[in-house]
Design a protein around this motif. Sequence first.
Motif, PDB file in Angstrom:
ATOM      1  N   ARG A   8       0.810  -1.118   0.081  1.00  0.00           N
ATOM      2  CA  ARG A   8      -0.209  -0.026   0.146  1.00  0.00           C
ATOM      3  C   ARG A   8       0.780   1.210   0.057  1.00  0.00           C
ATOM      4  O   ARG A   8       0.539   2.155  -0.840  1.00  0.00           O
ATOM      5  N   ALA A  12       1.105   3.969  -3.006  1.00  0.00           N
ATOM      6  CA  ALA A  12       0.631   5.376  -2.626  1.00  0.00           C
ATOM      7  C   ALA A  12       1.812   6.395  -3.179  1.00  0.00           C
ATOM      8  O   ALA A  12       1.883   7.615  -3.069  1.00  0.00           O
ATOM      9  N   THR A  30       3.205   2.123  -9.249  1.00  0.00           N
ATOM     10  CA  THR A  30       2.597   3.083  -8.264  1.00  0.00           C
ATOM     11  C   THR A  30       1.146   3.409  -8.966  1.00  0.00           C
ATOM     12  O   THR A  30       1.355   3.249 -10.142  1.00  0.00           O
ATOM     13  N   ASP A  31       0.347   3.954  -8.096  1.00  0.00           N
ATOM     14  CA  ASP A  31      -0.906   4.565  -8.535  1.00  0.00           C
ATOM     15  C   ASP A  31      -0.572   5.648  -9.601  1.00  0.00           C
ATOM     16  O   ASP A  31      -1.306   5.691 -10.612  1.00  0.00           O
TER      17      ASP A  31
END
Length: 136
Positions: A8, A12, A30-31
Motif C-alpha cells: 500500500r 501510494a 505506483t498509482d
Amino acid sequence: MNTPDFERFFNAIPANYLVLDLEWNIVAITDACLGGRRREDVVGRSQFDVFPDNPDAPDAAGTAAMRSALQRVVDERTGHAMPVTRYDVADLDGTFEERYWKPVNEPVFDSDGEVSHVIHGVEDVTGIVVSGRMPQ
C-alpha cells in the motif's frame, strides 16, 4: 504494533515507479504510473506491451533504449540514470502523446546476492523539454 503494509505504501508513492522481473513483466506499479489504467490490467504484463512504442512515430526508440538500460542494470549489477528519453505514451483511448522522461533504474537483489528485479522510475520532463530548457 501493526505490520506495515508496504504494498500500500509503494502504490501510494506520488511518483512513476515500476518493479520489473527479469523478463520485464510488471510486478508492482505506483498509482501515479497507472495513468488511469486498472492495476489488474497492468501487473503481470510486459512493460513493453503496457507501454509500447508509438506506432505513428517511425523513429520511436523508447522500447529499445529501455530494454538496453534495464539489461545494463542486470549486467552491471548497479543502478543508473538514463539521459532524457522520448517515450510517447498512449492515453486510455489509445491516442499517443509526445512525452520526454528522465528515467532511473535500480537493481533489487535476492538473498543470494543476485539481481531478481529492477526498479524503474521516471520523471515526466515533457514541459521542460518542449519549452527548450533541458533538465539536468
